[in-house]
Design a protein around this motif. Structure first.
Motif, mmCIF file in Angstrom:
data_model
loop_
_atom_site.group_PDB
_atom_site.id
_atom_site.type_symbol
_atom_site.label_atom_id
_atom_site.label_comp_id
_atom_site.label_asym_id
_atom_site.label_seq_id
_atom_site.Cartn_x
_atom_site.Cartn_y
_atom_site.Cartn_z
ATOM 1 N N SER B 131 0.964 -1.114 0.261
ATOM 2 C CA SER B 131 0.150 -0.270 -0.081
ATOM 3 C C SER B 131 0.481 1.422 0.016
ATOM 4 O O SER B 131 0.569 1.758 -0.207
ATOM 5 C CB SER B 131 -1.174 -0.498 0.978
ATOM 6 O OG SER B 131 -0.692 -0.211 2.144
ATOM 7 N N LEU B 132 1.919 1.177 0.560
ATOM 8 C CA LEU B 132 3.261 2.551 0.284
ATOM 9 C C LEU B 132 3.069 2.651 -1.229
ATOM 10 O O LEU B 132 2.777 3.769 -1.083
ATOM 11 C CB LEU B 132 4.170 2.028 0.623
ATOM 12 C CG LEU B 132 5.403 3.371 1.330
ATOM 13 C CD1 LEU B 132 5.078 4.696 2.380
ATOM 14 C CD2 LEU B 132 6.719 3.305 1.704
ATOM 15 N N LEU B 133 3.405 1.290 -1.824
ATOM 16 C CA LEU B 133 3.408 1.654 -3.807
ATOM 17 C C LEU B 133 2.546 2.528 -3.993
ATOM 18 O O LEU B 133 2.416 3.381 -4.637
ATOM 19 C CB LEU B 133 3.686 0.449 -4.056
ATOM 20 C CG LEU B 133 4.093 0.587 -5.486
ATOM 21 C CD1 LEU B 133 5.558 1.286 -5.760
ATOM 22 C CD2 LEU B 133 3.936 -0.540 -6.587
ATOM 23 N N THR B 134 1.072 1.745 -3.816
ATOM 24 C CA THR B 134 0.252 1.867 -4.418
ATOM 25 C C THR B 134 -0.078 4.284 -3.978
ATOM 26 O O THR B 134 -1.288 5.225 -4.618
ATOM 27 C CB THR B 134 -1.060 1.392 -4.708
ATOM 28 O OG1 THR B 134 -1.465 1.646 -2.547
ATOM 29 C CG2 THR B 134 -1.222 0.361 -5.098
ATOM 30 N N LEU B 135 0.566 4.076 -2.268
ATOM 31 C CA LEU B 135 0.086 5.814 -1.938
ATOM 32 C C LEU B 135 0.808 6.733 -2.234
ATOM 33 O O LEU B 135 0.761 7.224 -2.673
ATOM 34 C CB LEU B 135 0.062 5.622 -0.071
ATOM 35 C CG LEU B 135 -1.351 4.834 0.408
ATOM 36 C CD1 LEU B 135 -0.297 4.271 1.620
ATOM 37 C CD2 LEU B 135 -2.629 6.166 0.319
ATOM 38 N N THR B 136 1.681 5.983 -2.934
ATOM 39 C CA THR B 136 2.946 7.195 -3.503
ATOM 40 C C THR B 136 3.036 7.446 -4.531
ATOM 41 O O THR B 136 4.194 7.952 -5.106
ATOM 42 C CB THR B 136 4.198 6.490 -2.899
ATOM 43 O OG1 THR B 136 4.524 5.417 -3.161
ATOM 44 C CG2 THR B 136 4.592 7.078 -1.505
ATOM 45 N N THR B 137 2.094 6.430 -5.527
ATOM 46 C CA THR B 137 2.892 6.085 -7.545
ATOM 47 C C THR B 137 1.440 6.267 -7.817
ATOM 48 O O THR B 137 0.430 6.021 -7.140
ATOM 49 C CB THR B 137 3.286 4.526 -7.492
ATOM 50 O OG1 THR B 137 4.160 4.825 -6.324
ATOM 51 C CG2 THR B 137 3.883 4.962 -8.844
ATOM 52 N N THR B 138 0.809 7.742 -8.868
ATOM 53 C CA THR B 138 -0.198 7.729 -9.056
ATOM 54 C C THR B 138 -0.303 6.465 -10.542
ATOM 55 O O THR B 138 0.617 5.637 -10.541
ATOM 56 C CB THR B 138 0.049 8.885 -9.972
ATOM 57 O OG1 THR B 138 1.326 8.470 -11.675
ATOM 58 C CG2 THR B 138 0.252 10.291 -9.119
ATOM 59 N N PRO B 139 -1.569 6.036 -10.609
ATOM 60 C CA PRO B 139 -2.054 4.727 -11.419
ATOM 61 C C PRO B 139 -0.928 4.890 -12.441
ATOM 62 O O PRO B 139 -1.580 3.866 -12.927
ATOM 63 C CB PRO B 139 -2.752 4.818 -11.300
ATOM 64 C CG PRO B 139 -3.638 5.647 -10.171
ATOM 65 C CD PRO B 139 -2.836 6.359 -9.872
ATOM 66 N N VAL B 140 -1.080 6.381 -13.241
ATOM 67 C CA VAL B 140 -0.599 6.930 -14.915
ATOM 68 C C VAL B 140 1.111 6.425 -14.956
ATOM 69 O O VAL B 140 1.439 5.310 -15.175
ATOM 70 C CB VAL B 140 -0.083 8.146 -15.060
ATOM 71 C CG1 VAL B 140 0.104 7.949 -16.450
ATOM 72 C CG2 VAL B 140 -2.177 8.181 -15.456
ATOM 73 N N ASN B 141 1.556 6.467 -13.780
ATOM 74 C CA ASN B 141 2.853 6.125 -13.138
ATOM 75 C C ASN B 141 3.255 4.764 -13.082
ATOM 76 O O ASN B 141 4.323 3.736 -14.090
ATOM 77 C CB ASN B 141 3.224 7.119 -11.760
ATOM 78 C CG ASN B 141 4.475 7.927 -12.208
ATOM 79 O OD1 ASN B 141 4.503 8.394 -13.835
ATOM 80 N ND2 ASN B 141 4.670 9.040 -11.529
ATOM 81 N N LEU B 142 2.144 4.069 -12.500
ATOM 82 C CA LEU B 142 2.170 2.835 -11.882
ATOM 83 C C LEU B 142 2.303 2.046 -13.291
ATOM 84 O O LEU B 142 3.178 1.195 -13.594
ATOM 85 C CB LEU B 142 0.810 2.191 -11.315
ATOM 86 C CG LEU B 142 1.230 0.922 -10.166
ATOM 87 C CD1 LEU B 142 2.145 1.683 -9.386
ATOM 88 C CD2 LEU B 142 0.584 0.937 -9.561
ATOM 89 N N THR B 143 1.241 2.029 -14.264
ATOM 90 C CA THR B 143 1.261 1.589 -15.634
ATOM 91 C C THR B 143 2.651 2.143 -16.559
ATOM 92 O O THR B 143 3.136 0.943 -16.880
ATOM 93 C CB THR B 143 -0.306 1.884 -15.908
ATOM 94 O OG1 THR B 143 -0.295 3.413 -16.236
ATOM 95 C CG2 THR B 143 -0.963 1.476 -15.628
#
Ligand SMILES: Nc1ncnc2c1ncn2[C@@H]1O[C@H](COP(=O)(O)OP(=O)(O)OP(=O)(O)O)[C@@H](O)[C@H]1O
Ligand SMILES: [Mg+2]
Lengths: 309, 277
Positions: B131-143
Motif C-alpha cells: 500500500s505504500l507503493l500505491t499511496l505514493t505512485t499515481t496509477p499512470v506512473n505505475l502502469t
C-alpha cells in the motif's frame, strides 16, 4: 411549501485529506409560489445546496448514526442549523425522507443519463409506482403517464412503447423530466435543465416550466448559467459564491449590481449590458431586464424624443 | 458515500518516495517481498520492518492512511492467525495451570504461537509495503513503470503496450464510474427508489435502475474514447515516444542500494542467528 435554510454547512469527504468545504453558512428562504433561480460560478455549491432540499445529502443530525456532540466547558455552541421544507424538518432523522422526495421533485443535470427502462412508459411510471403506498390501478398509471408526457410536449401515442434509448437527446431529456413530474411534486428543483439544448429547445423548456408552475407546481427552483434565461424567467435569484449566498434579489435589482456580479465571475444578461452601454451614452433606461420590457422602454424613449423614460 | 472507499488511493504530497522512479519502486517492492520471505527469524524481519519504517517516514504519508489498508484484510489475518494457532504441528503444548491446551486435533503449542506471530508480522509487512507503493505512485506512473519493466516480453512478441494501455484506461475509469454511480443512485433515489429498506429481493431489484444506466454510460464512454483515439490516429504502434520519460536519478540509486543491503542483511541474519522455521 416554504423552504428555509439557516446556517447550513456541508463538507465533502469530511475528516479525510480531500475535504472540500462546499457550503458555508448558507441562509436562504424560498417562499411558496416563487420561480426561483440559483446562479453562481462553477463549483460554488449550487448542486450541493439543491441536493439538500430533498434529503439526497443528509445533514449530520439527520443521519442514523448521529449522536449529539457534547460541548466542552466554555465552548460556544455553533449556530443551530435549520433546514425546513414545508412541514418537513430535514435536521431530524425521524423525517420520512421518501415522502419528502415525492413532494420535492429533483431533475438532475443531464437527466437523460438516468433512463433505464425498456419503454418510455415504464420509465416515466417508475417514480409513480415507487412513491405510491398502495398498488395503483393500470388506468391511473396510464392517465398520469400520459399527462406527464403531454406536459413535456411529447406525443404519447408515438413514444410510449419506444425504447428511451432510441430517442433524440432532447426527447430523452423530456422523458426524464416527465419521469419526475409524473408524481406532481409541489416543489420542482432542476439542475441546469437547459444545458446542452439548442436555443429553441431552451425556450420550449422554459415555457414548459412556466406552464407547470402556473397549473400545479407551486414552487420551481432552477440552477442556471444562462443569465438571459434567469433575467427573463425568475421572480427571485440567489447568487452563490464559494459556498455562501451573496445576494437574494429579484432580477430587476440584482442585475443593477453589475460590478459585484462581474467580480464573482458571472456574466450579465444582454439587456443589462445594453442598459450599461446606453448609460455610457447618457441614456437612462429603467427596465426589469426582460427583453420585452427593455424593448418597450427603448421604444418609449425613442417616441418621447429625449430625456429619461 | 461511495467516495469514502479509498481506491487507487494515491496520497498527493511531495516526498522522496513519491519522486522515485516507479520502476525502482516496483523492483524495490519485489525485493522487499523476497527479503520478507527469505527471513527465517525475527532478526531478519526486524531488519525489514526497520526499512519499511524508514520508507514510511520518507513518504510523508500519515500512518493512519497506511494502516487503513489493513482494515480490508483484517478477516484474512484473523483467519490465518487462528488456523496456525490451533493446528500448527509443534511439540511443546502450552500448559495453563495444570491443564494442557490440547483437545483432539486442536493443539496450542509454543511453537505454534511463535510461528503465528511470525506469520502475522510477515503478512502485515507485505500489505503495508504494497500500500505504500500505491499511496505514493499515481496509477499512470505505475502502469508506465510496469510497461517499462515488461519490455523484455516484447521480444517474445507479447503486446506489452496494449496491456499497459488497457490497464491505464481501466484505472483511469474507476473514479469516473464511482462518480457516475453516485449520481445515478441519487437520481433514482429522488424518484423514490429505496436502497435501505425491504428484503433482499427488493434491494436487488433496486439495483437494476442503477446498473443499466451505468452500463450504457460505460459503453458510451468506451465508444467515445475509441473514436477520440481513432481521430488522433492511435494505432498502438511500436516505438511510440512518451510524453513523460522515466529516468533514473540519484534517489533510485540509493533505493537500489538499500534494497540490496536489505536482502544481504536478511541472508546474514539467517545464516548467523539461526532459524525458527
Ligand atoms: N461528490 C463530491 N465529492 C467531493 N467533492 C465534491 C463532490 N461534489 C462536489 N464537490 C465539490 O464541492 C464544491 C461544490 O460543488 P457543486 O457541484 O455544488 O458546484 P456547482 O455550483 O453545482 O458547480 P457547477 O456549476 O459546475 O455545476 C466543488 O468544489 C466541488 O469540487
Ligand atoms: Mg452543479
Amino acid at each position: 411549501m416554504r423552504i428555509t435554510a439557516e446556517h447550513l454547512n456541508y463538507t465533502y469527504n469530511q475528516a479525510s485529506e480531500f475535504a472540500v468545504h462546499a457550503l458555508r453558512d448558507v441562509n436562504l428562504t424560498v417562499e411558496e409560489g416563487e420561480f426561483f433561480g440559483i446562479i453562481g460560478h462553477t463549483g460554488s455549491g449550487k448542486s450541493t445546496f439543491i441536493q439538500h432540499l430533498n434529503g439526497l445529502i443528509l445533514l449530520p443530525s439527520a443521519q442514523k448514526k448521529y449522536k449529539p456532540k457534547k460541548l466542552k466547558k466554555g465552548e460556544i455552541a455553533p449556530p443551530k442549523t435549520v433546514l425546513q421544507v414545508g412541514e418537513y424538518d430535514l435536521t431530524d432523522k425521524k423525517t420520512d425522507f421518501r415522502k419528502l422526495r415525492s413532494k420535492v421533485g429533483m431533475v438532475f443535470q443531464y437527466p437523460e443519463y438516468q433512463l433505464f427502462a425498456e419503454t418510455v412508459f415504464e420509465d416515466v411510471a417508475f417514480g409513480l409506482k415507487n412513491f405510491s403506498e398502495q398498488p395503483l390501478s393500470p388506468e391511473r398509471i396510464q392517465t398520469a403517464v400520459r399527462q406527464a408526457l403531454e406536459t413535456v410536449g411529447l406525443n404519447y401515442a408515438e413514444v410510449w412503447d419506444k425504447s428511451p434509448f432510441d430517442l433524440s437527446g432532447g426527447q430523452k431529456r423530456r422523458v426524464a423530466i416527465a419521469g419526475v413530474i409524473v408524481t406532481r411534486p409541489e416543489v420542482l428543483v432542476l439542475d441546469e435543465p437547459a444545458a446542452g439544448l439548442d436555443p429553441l429547445g431552451k425556450q420550449e423548456l422554459m415555457a414548459l416550466l412556466h406552464e407547470i408552475h402556473r397549473s400545479w407546481c407551486k414552487t420551481v427552483i432552477f440552477v442556471s448559467h444562462d443569465m438571459d434565461e434567469v433575467a427573463e424567467n425568475c421572480t427571485k435569484v440567489a447568487v452563490f459564491s464559494e459556498g455562501a449566498v451573496q445576494f437574494v434579489l429579484p432580477p430587476k435589482e440584482l442585475f443593477q449590481k453589475q460590478a459585484e456580479l462581474l467580480s464573482l465571475g458571472l456574466d450579465l444578461p444582454v439587456t443589462a449590458k445594453l442598459v450599461a452601454l446606453l448609460k455610457q451614452k447618457g441614456i437612462d433606461i429603467d427596465c426589469d431586464f426582460t427583453k420585452k420590457d427593455f424593448i418597450q422602454k427603448v421604444q418609449k424613449y425613442l417616441q418621447g424624443g429625449n430625456g429619461v423614460c | 458515500m461511495l467516495k469514502d472507499v479509498t481506491f487507487g488511493q494515491y496520497y498527493p504530497v511531495k516526498s522522496f518516495v513519491h519522486n522515485c522512479d516507479p520502476r525502482i519502486k516496483i523492483l524495490f517492492l519485489i525485493g522487499f517481498i523476497v527479503a520478507v520471505f527469505l527471513a527465517s527469524n525475527f532478526y531478519g524481519l526486524a531488519l525489514c520492518a526497520a526499512v519499511l519504517v524508514i520508507g514510511i517516514l520518507c513518504s510523508r504519508v500519515p500512518v493512519q492512511s497506511i494502516l487503513r489498508s489493513i482494515k480490508g484484510i483484517l478477516f484474512l489475518l484473523a483467519f490465518t492467525a487462528i488456523l496456525n494457532l490451533f493446528f500448527y504441528a509443534g511439540e511443546t503444548t502450552v500448559v495453563i495451570g495444570e491443564i494442557p491446551l490440547q483437545w483432539g486435533v486442536v493443539n496450542i503449542t509454543y511453537e505454534g504461537i511463535y510461528f503465528m506471530l511470525f506469520l502475522m508480522f510477515r503478512l502485515f509487512m507485505l500489505i503495508l509495503s504494497s500500500s505504500l507503493l500505491t499511496l505514493t505512485t499515481t496509477p499512470v506512473n505505475l502502469t508506465d513503470g510496469i510497461e517499462s519493466l515488461l519490455t523484455p516480453l516484447k521480444w517474445l512478441r507479447f503486446p506489452v503496450h496494449v496491456l499497459a494501455l488497457v490497464m491505464s484506461i481501466a484505472l483511469r475509469m474507476i473514479p469516473s464510474l464511482m462518480d457516475e454511480t453516485d449520481r445515478i443512485m441519487n437520481a433514482q433515489k429522488a424518484r423514490g427508489t429505496d436502497f435501505e429498506h425491504g428484503n433482499i429481493f427488493k434491494r436487488v431489484k433496486a439495483i437494476v435502475p442503477i446498473l443499466i444506466p451505468l452500463l450504457i454510460g460505460a459503453m458510451r464512454r468506451a465508444e467515445e474514447l475509441g473514436d477520440a483515439m481513432d481521430a488522433r490516429c492511435y494505432t498502438g504502434s511500436e516505438n511510440r515516444t512518451k510524453y513523460k520519460k522515466l529516468t533514473f536519478t540519484w534517489r533510485d540509486l540509493i533505493v537500489f542500494l538499500l534494497c540490496a543491503a536489505l536482502i544481504a542483511g536478511v541472508v546474514l541474519c539467517n545464516v548467523y542467528l539461526g532459524s525458527i522455521l
